[in-house]
Design an enzyme around this catalytic site. Structure first.
Site, PDB file in Angstrom:
ATOM      1  N   ASN A  34       0.847  -1.111  -0.045  1.00  0.00           N
ATOM      2  CA  ASN A  34      -0.173  -0.024   0.158  1.00  0.00           C
ATOM      3  C   ASN A  34       0.960   1.361   0.201  1.00  0.00           C
ATOM      4  OD1 ASN A  34      -0.175  -1.232   2.759  1.00  0.00           O
ATOM      5  ND2 ASN A  34      -0.910   0.725   3.331  1.00  0.00           N
ATOM      6  N   ASP A  35       0.676   2.331   0.978  1.00  0.00           N
ATOM      7  CA  ASP A  35       1.133   3.499   0.714  1.00  0.00           C
ATOM      8  C   ASP A  35       2.735   3.509   0.368  1.00  0.00           C
ATOM      9  OD1 ASP A  35      -0.946   3.805   2.336  1.00  0.00           O
ATOM     10  OD2 ASP A  35       0.109   4.948   3.827  1.00  0.00           O
TER      11      ASP A  35
END
Ligand code: NAG
Ligand code: NAG
Ligand code: NAG
Length: 560
Positions: A56-57
């Site tokens: 993710n991020d």
């Protein structure tokens, strides 16, 4: 240097994304029948991802000794969001990537239960520092902020990071919500002091807490938050200056020249990011948005699957099911890095794919001055389009036939798009591209414009991505995404669109990057060489393609 923004750490950290109303009705497939989404032809060819597993991020991007470093939340053990930590890749050009070992794993008391998102800052002596959220208790996700520094500053690849014993550097004060206190921003330095933001929530107000330090070790909270607004927890804050004129990026500490500031937060509940543009006073330590309603009339980096942190790289998750992700062994990609600058009108940012992506362009075809009649379409032939870059300019007829704009939708482009769709006949538009389309169009994703007229005869331009017909007979999460486009089509008579197509992602830029939409789509027929590209016009009046150029894109080196 082509992209000063990177140097300074400005980036996007996408966290999770929620797409309004994108309810998931997907059927969980029985494990013995692999779902069509596990088809390797749906894996992207030039969007950032590791060889497998969940990401993710983007975290702490930085440029050091000739290398771009990208860290990212990663689960080394599987394709689901469990126990993420910081993985690390490096690149010379932000397009071709080499994977290194893990950068940060739980190893000290103040991060033993989690190594969450954060940022990088380059100190005045050139040393990079990572600042990140650690979880230090097993029962509640009690959040503190930690730093890590390179073990060997001579190593351009920064392979090893050490966590100094003065960690944690910031803990929540009494009265703060200890489980809503995370994602430190890149720091900035003014008048001898560093400042950093940490996102929080008080009551239902999102908070941008400011901490100050002279030595980057001892931090004291400023009395007031930099800004706050009543829209829930603020994650992945970013705060950076942009020049009022020109496209050059600035260091977060740069105050020379005439600048505005951008404050961006990711809304934990709504699951998308938004930003405001305003002024910053370093003495009062306050930020004031130019549009005082800006916290409610939200400008977004991207109107699609983009939940981010600072300029340039975002995370888009999958739209399939978690069991499918586990079956295919990967989940999540990053958007193509975007150069970002302030629009000359000063009211919004403009974003454009970094020019390095153009090195992947191969065979191309062009179309010029081709009229598309109402309810007509044509195919762009002569190249493979499952991995492509398409730029097109539409010449718009006069707006007499444009549909009247209903102001009830002024703050809800997405709803308007969902109602009007790509296949519903309009006045001026819908017109645009059908991408990842099957030969007889039973599968297609539309990326298009539809132009309305307000009470004063002024055009209102809607841009949409409509994937509702992207996978025939499969019940995936297929939300339409939309945004209004701030472009005066009545004086220019033209509007442009660029789409980066990559197997299961379509990333589109309207009017030179004034409105951006990234969408995940999973065709079941229009995969690989069975994917086609069309230009369509479902309006009432002719639209002219003044020019279109499409390129096949080569795959980039992607962490393998
Ligand atoms: C992707 O994110 C959306 C919105 O948060 C969520 O509904 C969906 O379940 C996610 N998909 C996967 C496969 O995790
Ligand atoms: C530090 O990195 C440099 C450059 O890669 C290398 O030559 C040197 O041996 C490293 N030093 C240590 C102590 O690992
Ligand atoms: C802290 O935030 C969490 C998550 O929003 C919420 O459930 C909890 O009630 C909050 N605690 C306090 C003390 O406000």
């Amino acid at each position: 240097m082509w992209n000063p923004l990177w140097v300074l750490g400005p980036w996007l950290l996408l966290l999770l994304l929620q797409l309004a109303d994108g309810s998931m009705e997907a059927v969980v497939p029985s494990p013995s029948v692999p779902s069509f989404v596990t088809n390797p032809l749906l894996r992207t060819g030039y969007h950032f991802q590791p060889p497998k597993n969940w990401i993710n991020d983007p975290n702490g991007p930085l440029y050091y000794k000739g290398w771009y470093h990208l860290f990212y939340q990663y689960n080394p053990k599987g394709a689901d969001w469990v126990n993420t930590l910081w993985a690390h890749s490096v690149s010379r050009d932000l397009i071709n990537w080499n994977v290194l070992g893990l950068a940060l794993e739980p190893s000290i008391r103040s991060d033993q239960y989690g190594v969450w998102s954060g940022s990088a800052t380059i100190l005045l002596d050139g040393t990079p520092v990572l600042v990140y959220t650690g979880i230090d208790r097993p029962d509640t996700p009690y959040q503190v902020q930690n730093v890590a520094i390179p073990k060997n500053k001579s190593d351009p690849l920064l392979r090893e990071w050490v966590k100094p014993d003065y960690n944690p550097i910031i803990v929540p004060d009494s009265g703060m919500n200890v489980t809503q206190f995370r994602d430190p921003s890149t720091a900035w330095h003014i008048d001898g002091q560093w400042r950093i933001l940490v996102g929080g929530e008080k009551g239902s107000h999102g908070q941008a807490y400011v901490y100050r330090s002279t030595d980057f070790k001892h931090w004291v909270r400023a009395k007031h938050p930099l800004h706050s607004a009543i829209n829930g927890m603020w994650e992945c804050l970013d705060f950076f200056p942009v020049l009022m004129q020109g496209k050059k990026g600035l260091d977060t500490s740069d105050q020379s020249g005439r600048v505005k500031y951008v404050l961006k937060s990711s809304l934990e509940k709504a699951r998308y990011d938004y930003y405001t543009i305003g002024t910053y006073n370093s003495r009062t330590e306050r930020y004031v948005p130019d549009d005082l309603n800006g916290d409610y009339h939200r400008l977004r980096y991207d109107y699609g699957k983009f939940y981010a942190r600072r300029v340039l790289v975002g995370w888009a998750n999958e739209s399939d099911t978690v069991p499918d992700d586990i079956a295919k062994g990967w989940s999540g990609i990053h958007a193509i890095p975007r150069k970002t600058w302030l629009d000359p009108g000063g009211k919004q940012l403009v974003q454009w794919p970094i020019e390095e992506v153009e090195q992947l362009r191969r065979k191309s075809v062009s179309v010029t001055n081709k009229v598309v009649k109402p309810r007509n379409h044509f195919e762009v032939k002569g190249l493979e389009t499952y991995q492509a870059d398409v730029e097109v300019s539409f010449e718009i007829p006069n707006l007499e036939r444009a549909e009247p704009f209903d102001h009830a939708f002024s703050n809800d482009a997405q709803k308007l798009c969902r109602m009007k769709g790509a296949d519903n006949k309009g006045g001026v538009g819908p017109f645009g591209l059908w991408v990842l389309a099957s030969a007889n169009l039973e599968e297609k994703t539309a990326v298009f414009f539809r132009i309305f007229r307000d009470g004063h005869g002024k055009p209102v331009v809607l841009m949409c991505t409509d994937p509702t017909k992207s996978s025939l007979g499969h019940d995936l999460d297929k939300p339409t995404y939309a945004g209004f486009v701030n472009a005066d089509v009545s004086s220019s008579g033209e509007i442009s669109l660029r789409s980066l197509i990559d197997h299961s992602v379509v990333e589109s830029f309207g009017a030179g990057g004034r409105t951006c939409i990234i969408s995940r789509v999973y065709p079941s027929i229009a995969v690989g060489q069975n994917a086609h590209l069309y230009v369509f016009n479902n309006g009432d009046v002719d639209v002219k393609v003044s020019r279109l150029k499409a390129w096949e894109m080569e795959s980039s080196k992607m962490n393998n």
